[in-house]
Write a protein that holds these residues in place. Structure first.
Motif, PDB file in Angstrom:
ATOM      1  N   PRO A  47      -1.243  52.765   4.732  1.00  9.20           N
ATOM      2  CA  PRO A  47      -0.275  51.774   4.261  1.00  9.20           C
ATOM      3  C   PRO A  47      -0.982  50.539   3.702  1.00  9.20           C
ATOM      4  O   PRO A  47      -2.007  50.110   4.235  1.00  9.20           O
ATOM      5  N   VAL A  48      -0.433  49.996   2.645  1.00  5.91           N
ATOM      6  CA  VAL A  48      -0.995  48.786   2.027  1.00  5.91           C
ATOM      7  C   VAL A  48      -0.247  47.574   2.567  1.00  5.91           C
ATOM      8  O   VAL A  48       0.984  47.498   2.457  1.00  5.91           O
ATOM      9  N   HIS A  49      -0.958  46.661   3.189  1.00  6.95           N
ATOM     10  CA  HIS A  49      -0.305  45.462   3.697  1.00  6.95           C
ATOM     11  C   HIS A  49      -1.231  44.260   3.562  1.00  6.95           C
ATOM     12  O   HIS A  49      -2.453  44.402   3.551  1.00  6.95           O
ATOM     13  N   PHE A  50      -0.645  43.097   3.433  1.00  7.65           N
ATOM     14  CA  PHE A  50      -1.402  41.862   3.332  1.00  7.65           C
ATOM     15  C   PHE A  50      -0.835  40.848   4.314  1.00  7.65           C
ATOM     16  O   PHE A  50       0.381  40.674   4.401  1.00  7.65           O
ATOM     17  N   GLU A  51      -1.725  40.212   5.049  1.00 12.30           N
ATOM     18  CA  GLU A  51      -1.347  39.077   5.880  1.00 12.30           C
ATOM     19  C   GLU A  51      -2.089  37.871   5.320  1.00 12.30           C
ATOM     20  O   GLU A  51      -3.321  37.820   5.345  1.00 12.30           O
ATOM     21  N   ARG A  52      -1.373  36.909   4.805  1.00 13.87           N
ATOM     22  CA  ARG A  52      -2.009  35.737   4.229  1.00 13.87           C
ATOM     23  C   ARG A  52      -0.996  34.600   4.173  1.00 13.87           C
ATOM     24  O   ARG A  52       0.202  34.834   4.027  1.00 13.87           O
ATOM     25  N   GLN A  53      -1.483  33.400   4.299  1.00 14.10           N
ATOM     26  CA  GLN A  53      -0.637  32.208   4.196  1.00 14.10           C
ATOM     27  C   GLN A  53      -1.520  31.029   3.810  1.00 14.10           C
ATOM     28  O   GLN A  53      -2.424  30.668   4.556  1.00 14.10           O
ATOM     29  N   TRP A  54      -1.260  30.464   2.658  1.00 11.97           N
ATOM     30  CA  TRP A  54      -2.092  29.372   2.164  1.00 11.97           C
ATOM     31  C   TRP A  54      -1.840  28.101   2.970  1.00 11.97           C
ATOM     32  O   TRP A  54      -0.707  27.731   3.255  1.00 11.97           O
ATOM     33  N   VAL A  55      -2.928  27.435   3.343  1.00 11.54           N
ATOM     34  CA  VAL A  55      -2.841  26.141   4.009  1.00 11.54           C
ATOM     35  C   VAL A  55      -3.857  25.206   3.362  1.00 11.54           C
ATOM     36  O   VAL A  55      -4.894  25.647   2.867  1.00 11.54           O
ATOM     37  N   SER A  56      -3.554  23.932   3.363  1.00 15.27           N
ATOM     38  CA  SER A  56      -4.503  22.958   2.828  1.00 15.27           C
ATOM     39  C   SER A  56      -5.640  22.765   3.825  1.00 15.27           C
ATOM     40  O   SER A  56      -5.518  23.122   5.005  1.00 15.27           O
ATOM     41  N   LEU A  57      -6.728  22.196   3.377  1.00 14.61           N
ATOM     42  CA  LEU A  57      -7.876  21.987   4.261  1.00 14.61           C
ATOM     43  C   LEU A  57      -7.517  21.041   5.405  1.00 14.61           C
ATOM     44  O   LEU A  57      -8.080  21.144   6.500  1.00 14.61           O
ATOM     45  N   ASP A  58      -6.571  20.153   5.171  1.00 19.64           N
ATOM     46  CA  ASP A  58      -6.120  19.240   6.224  1.00 19.64           C
ATOM     47  C   ASP A  58      -5.388  19.980   7.347  1.00 19.64           C
ATOM     48  O   ASP A  58      -5.224  19.433   8.436  1.00 19.64           O
ATOM     49  N   GLN A  59      -4.945  21.207   7.065  1.00 20.46           N
ATOM     50  CA  GLN A  59      -4.224  22.007   8.059  1.00 20.46           C
ATOM     51  C   GLN A  59      -5.141  23.022   8.746  1.00 20.46           C
ATOM     52  O   GLN A  59      -4.651  23.927   9.428  1.00 20.46           O
TER      53      GLN A  59
END
Length: 227
Positions: free
Chosen positions: A47-59
């Protein structure tokens, strides 16, 4: 023929410059490496899956920033994209038939992940070097770190520090402790090989080494007062 080559070079320069300027301000949600992994998974019937969530460097926890710098490139704030001594050592090691070792800086690793498929070819190295220079000139150190931490692979389908923190520790990137940050950094040479959940002797040894290196870094990194 010369005109065609000239047009190709010109278009490549315009497109690459545009990409560098765009990513200076816009999050990088997808990379060629993610596409490559998706194709590999599909070809293998997984299965093809992606776990990702953009955060700023301050976070991102300052401990995580320090851990990555200590583990992957402790001269990151001193060079202009390349650590020539490490490149020479890696070249000599690989040339002598020893175990392959990398000599890439954090800037080079970011260029490889954002702009190439990560294949081991000299052509990729040329593109990587080109974009490394562009990143240093256009993005600067803070943005390079921010993008690296958001797109680096941390396991099968896991990309970026926020996804890794939630997947492995059930917390946010902002709340990562020194121990957790060092363990995540310890997995970076082989993120799909080393087990963060059940670290073996090598991982634990490397974790301790990274923590010592973190303590050897300046009390505040030259990003802003919080680091």
């Amino acid at each position: 023929m010369k005109r065609i080559v000239l047009k190709i070079v010109l278009w490549f320069f315009v497109a690459s410059l545009g990409s560098l300027l765009l990513f200076k301000f816009v999050p990088v949600y997808y990379t060629p490496l993610m596409l490559r992994r998706a194709v590999e998974a599909f070809a293998d019937g997984r299965p093809v899956h992606f776990e990702r969530q953009w955060v700023s460097l301050d976070q991102v926890s300052p401990q995580m920033v320090r851990a990555v710098v200590a583990a992957e490139d402790d001269t990151f704030f001193e060079h202009h994209g390349f650590v020539w001594q490490q490149i020479q050592k890696a070249y000599q090691s690989n040339r002598n038939g020893k175990k392959r070792r990398g000599g890439s800086s954090l800037s080079q690793q970011t260029a490889k992940n954002v702009f190439t498929f990560g294949t081991r070819t000299y052509v990729r190295k040329v593109f990587e070097a080109y974009f490394t220079v562009g990143q240093e000139l256009i993005w600067g150190k803070r943005r390079i770190l921010e993008i690296y931490l958001n797109i680096v692979e941390w396991g099968d389908g896991i990309y970026g520090v926020e996804a890794a923190a939630q997947h492995y520790f059930g917390t946010s990137a902002a709340k990562l402790s020194e121990q957790q940050a060092a363990l995540l950094a310890a997995a970076l040479p082989g993120p799909r090989i080393y087990n963060v959940v059940h670290p073996g002797p090598y991982m634990l040894k490397r974790q301790k080494h990274i923590i010592r290196m973190m303590h050897n870094l300046p009390p505040k990194l030259p990003l802003d007062s919080s680091f």
